[in-house]
Every structure is written in structure tokens, then in C-alpha cells.
Design an enzyme around this catalytic site. Structure first.
Site, PDB file in Angstrom:
ATOM      1  N   ARG A  55     -24.411  31.312  -3.096  1.00  0.00           N
ATOM      2  CA  ARG A  55     -25.238  30.143  -2.776  1.00  0.00           C
ATOM      3  C   ARG A  55     -24.984  28.998  -3.764  1.00  0.00           C
ATOM      4  NH1 ARG A  55     -31.540  29.442  -3.433  1.00  0.00           N
ATOM      5  NH2 ARG A  55     -31.917  27.710  -1.999  1.00  0.00           N
ATOM      6  N   HIS A  59     -24.168  25.070  -2.945  1.00  0.00           N
ATOM      7  CA  HIS A  59     -24.997  23.956  -3.428  1.00  0.00           C
ATOM      8  C   HIS A  59     -24.205  23.042  -4.361  1.00  0.00           C
ATOM      9  CE1 HIS A  59     -29.306  25.220  -2.235  1.00  0.00           C
ATOM     10  NE2 HIS A  59     -28.442  25.789  -1.444  1.00  0.00           N
ATOM     11  N   ASN A  87     -33.064  23.438  -5.296  1.00  0.00           N
ATOM     12  CA  ASN A  87     -32.245  24.261  -6.207  1.00  0.00           C
ATOM     13  C   ASN A  87     -33.063  25.151  -7.127  1.00  0.00           C
ATOM     14  OD1 ASN A  87     -29.735  23.499  -5.320  1.00  0.00           O
ATOM     15  ND2 ASN A  87     -29.548  21.778  -6.746  1.00  0.00           N
ATOM     16  N   HIS A 199     -25.618  34.175   4.837  1.00  0.00           N
ATOM     17  CA  HIS A 199     -26.970  34.759   4.774  1.00  0.00           C
ATOM     18  C   HIS A 199     -26.963  36.251   5.115  1.00  0.00           C
ATOM     19  CE1 HIS A 199     -29.123  30.575   5.137  1.00  0.00           C
ATOM     20  NE2 HIS A 199     -28.472  30.734   3.999  1.00  0.00           N
TER      21      HIS A 199
END
Ligand code: HEM
Length: 322
Positions: A55, A59, A87, A199
Site C-alpha cells: 500500500r 500511496h 495516510n 486488496h
């Protein structure tokens, strides 16, 4: 897909900027193994960090490009990306710090923080595949997976501002908003669905999906809604895994969507909307197809707005701009 088309795609993706597979071969040939060891050590202690590192790379890349901007700490004069609500649940920064410290000790000023994040994401996926092979309960015993070598040579950015995180997609997005958010960055709808397959690892906290419960979201299975409500009974930070095998990289996430068991609204819409449903069904029927698309889209993501030459630097400490 015909081999020729695949080759053309790889050449196009490969020539987008000056990243190279063998970037560290002459300057720091052990750089990759130092990062891999740091990641493996951390994951042995806490396997859930695999999801966190994956992740983190997303980001990083979606905000200001893959330039390590997500790692920078806020200062008195600057609120950095890290402190954006989007975040706040990112984890694993200490893994990157550990790798960076060892890299700087051995060969200062060569390996960028942005490259460490990109390598760590690939290593985390590899780890989750190989650890699932040794797990008797795992369905992924087919020795395949999205194992990919990533091109390197990213430089670290000098900007990290909270307001830039507006570029991250929200869990409340519908399909057209998701397609637009990814399309603006050059991703196809298939890239977007394949990348959402990340995911398959990890968890979401209640605060990311609780609005679906109060709104009685019709795209949500009623029994699964009860399970989500139970999770939320333990508070906003209570964690819900995205699928039944949150530590294994497999296609279970897409299976869950076909049962209306998507955790986030932005997960479930991939199955609700006709345009993306066919892609989801394709990944349910053919896990290898998902792996192939995922690895191609990850390499593409890792090239987003890479800083070259004087536009970037190699940070001494990933938390501070030099
Ligand atoms: C399609 C748009 C996406 C949306 C709206 C989205 C949103 C979210 C949200 C809200 C969470 C849970 C955060 C929390 O509650 O703490 C999450 C977790 C996660 N996301 Fe995404 N995400 C998207 C795409 C991606 C992509 C492209 C990747 C990687 C390539 C990714 C990797 C992950 C991982 C691995 C987790 C679990 C993290 C953990 O367990 O610590 N996501 N995402």
C-alpha cells in the site's frame, strides 16, 4: 494475448523513462539483497507488514510520482503527505528506515528511498506468495504468482505536502470516479481492476466502510453486512480483512466481490458495474490472468512521474529532504 502484443506493450512501458533493471549493477550490486533481507526480517516478525508495504508504494506513486514523498516527516513549516487522513493508517516506515540505514552504511548516497519503497513492495508480494506455499491451508499451491523484477533508478522528490494527497482515490468512489482517477494517471480500466486486486492482502479499518452500514448499501450482502457491523462494534480502528486469506496473494478478493462481500464501496462497485464485472469474472476464473495483469500494472505504476537527474536527489534519511 498474442506474444507480439505483449512484447510491444513491454517495450512501450519500458521506454517511458530511464529506469533500468540493472541500475545498481555497477554502483551497488548488493542493494537489492539488502532491501530483500530487511523486508524478510520484518515480515517474519509481522507478516501483516506485506500488505502495508504494498500500500505504501501505491500511496507514494499516486501522489507526486514514485519519489519517496510519502516517507517524509512533517516539520514546523510543512505538513507532509504522511499526516493526511488518507495516510494515517500507513505502516512499515521502520522497515524502509532499516533498509536505508544499512544501504547508507555500506554505500552512502547511491540507493534512493523511492527505489527502496518500490523494491520492498515487490519483495513483500514475493514473500506473501512463498509463505503461502508452505501454509497447508492455502489454496495457492500452484507455484505461480505476480513475481516481477522492477526497474530501478528513481530519485527522491523534494516536495511532500498534505494537500497533494487529494490525488488518492477515496473508498467512497464509484466505478466512473475510479476509472477517472486512474485514467488521469495513464491507467486503463483493466489496470485499475488488477491493481485493486492488491486488496487480496491486508485489512481495512471500520472507519473506511462504516458509512455503508448506516446507508444500508444494497451492493452489500446482508450476512456480510452483519459481519462488518460486528467488526465495527469494536470501534473505528477495528480491522476487517478484505478476503478470507488476507496473508495470501491469490484471487480470493475477486471471489469475495462476486458474493457481494467487498469490504469497501470502491471494491464492490467493481462487480456491480457491468464494464468492470467482466474483468472481475475473468480473474475469478483465471488466477494466472490476474497475476499477469497485476505484475504488468505494478511495473507501470512504479514508473509514475519518476524524478530524473536534477529533479530529484538521493536522500540520506528517508524521513528528511536533504
Ligand atoms: C482503487 C482504489 C483504491 C482505494 C479507494 C483504496 C482504499 C483503501 C482503503 C480505504 C484501505 C483501508 C485503509 C484503512 O482502513 O486503514 C486500503 C487498504 C489497502 N490498500 Fe487500497 N485502495 C485502492 C487501491 C489500492 C492499490 C492500487 C493498492 C496497491 C497496488 C492498494 C493496496 C492496499 C493494501 C495492500 C491495503 C491493506 C493495508 C494494510 O493491511 O495495512 N490499494 N485501501
Amino acid at each position: 494475448m498474442a506474444m507480439a502484443t505483449l512484447l510491444v506493450m513491454l517495450i512501450v512501458i519500458g521506454s517511458a523513462n530511464s529506469l533500468r533493471m540493472d541500475y545498481y549493477i555497477t554502483t551497488f550490486p548488493f542493494a537489492e539483497s539488502i532491501v530483500k533481507n530487511a523486508v524478510n526480517k520484518a515480515l517474519q516478525n509481522d507478516p501483516s507488514l506485506a500488505a502495508a508495504l504494498l500500500r505504501m508504494h501505491f500511496h507514494d506513486c499516486f501522489v507526486e510520482g514514485c519519489d519517496g514523498s510519502v516517507l517524509v516527516d512533517s516539520t514546523e513549516d510543512n505538513t507532509a503527505e504522511k499526516d493526511s487522513p488518507a495516510n494515517l493508517s500507513l505502516r512499515g516506515f521502520e522497515v524502509i528506515d532499516d533498509a536505508k540505514e544499512q544501504l547508507e552504511e555500506q554505500c552512502p548516497g547511491i540507493a534512493s528511498c523511492a527505489d527502496i519503497v518500490a523494491m520492498a513492495a515487490g519483495d513483500a508480494i514475493f514473500w506473501s506468495l512463498t509463505s503461502s506455499l508452505s501454509s497447508p491451508s492455502s489454496r495457492s499451491t500452484n507455484c505461480r504468482g505476480p513475481i516481477y523484477d522492477i526497474p530501478k533508478g528513481r530519485r527522491d522528490g523534494r516536495r511532500s505536502k498534505i494537500e497533494d494527497t487529494i490525488n488518492l482515490p477515496f473508498p467512497s468512489f464509484n466505478t466512473s470516479q475510479l476509472i477517472n482517477a486512474f485514467g488521469r494517471r495513464g491507467f486503463t480500466t483493466t489496470d485499475m481492476v488488477a491493481l485493486s486486486g492488491a486488496h487480496t492482502l491486508g485489512v481495512a479499518r471500520c472507519s473506511s466502510f462504516k458509512n455503508r452500514l448506516s446507508n444500508q448499501d444494497p451492493t452489500l450482502d446482508s450476512d456480510f453486512a452483519k459481519a462488518l457491523s460486528k467488526t465495527c462494534g469494536a470501534g473505528d480502528n477495528a480491522e476487517q480483512s478484505f478476503d478470507d486469506t488476507p496473508k495470501n496473494f491469490d484471487n480470493d478478493y475477486f471471489n469475495a466481490l462476486t458474493r457481494k462481500n467487498g469490504v469497501l464501496f470502491s471494491d464492490q462497485v467493481l462487480y456491480t458495474a457491468t464494464g468492470t464485472r467482466a474483468i472481475v469474472n475473468g480473474y475469478v476464473m483465471n488466477e494466472a490472468r490476474f497475476f499477469l495483469d497485476f505484475q504488468q500494472s505494478m511495473v507501470k505504476m512504479g514508473r509514475l512521474d519518476v524524478k530524473e537527474g536534477p529533479k530529484g536527489e538521493v536522500r540520506k534519511n528517508c524521513r528528511k529532504i536533504n
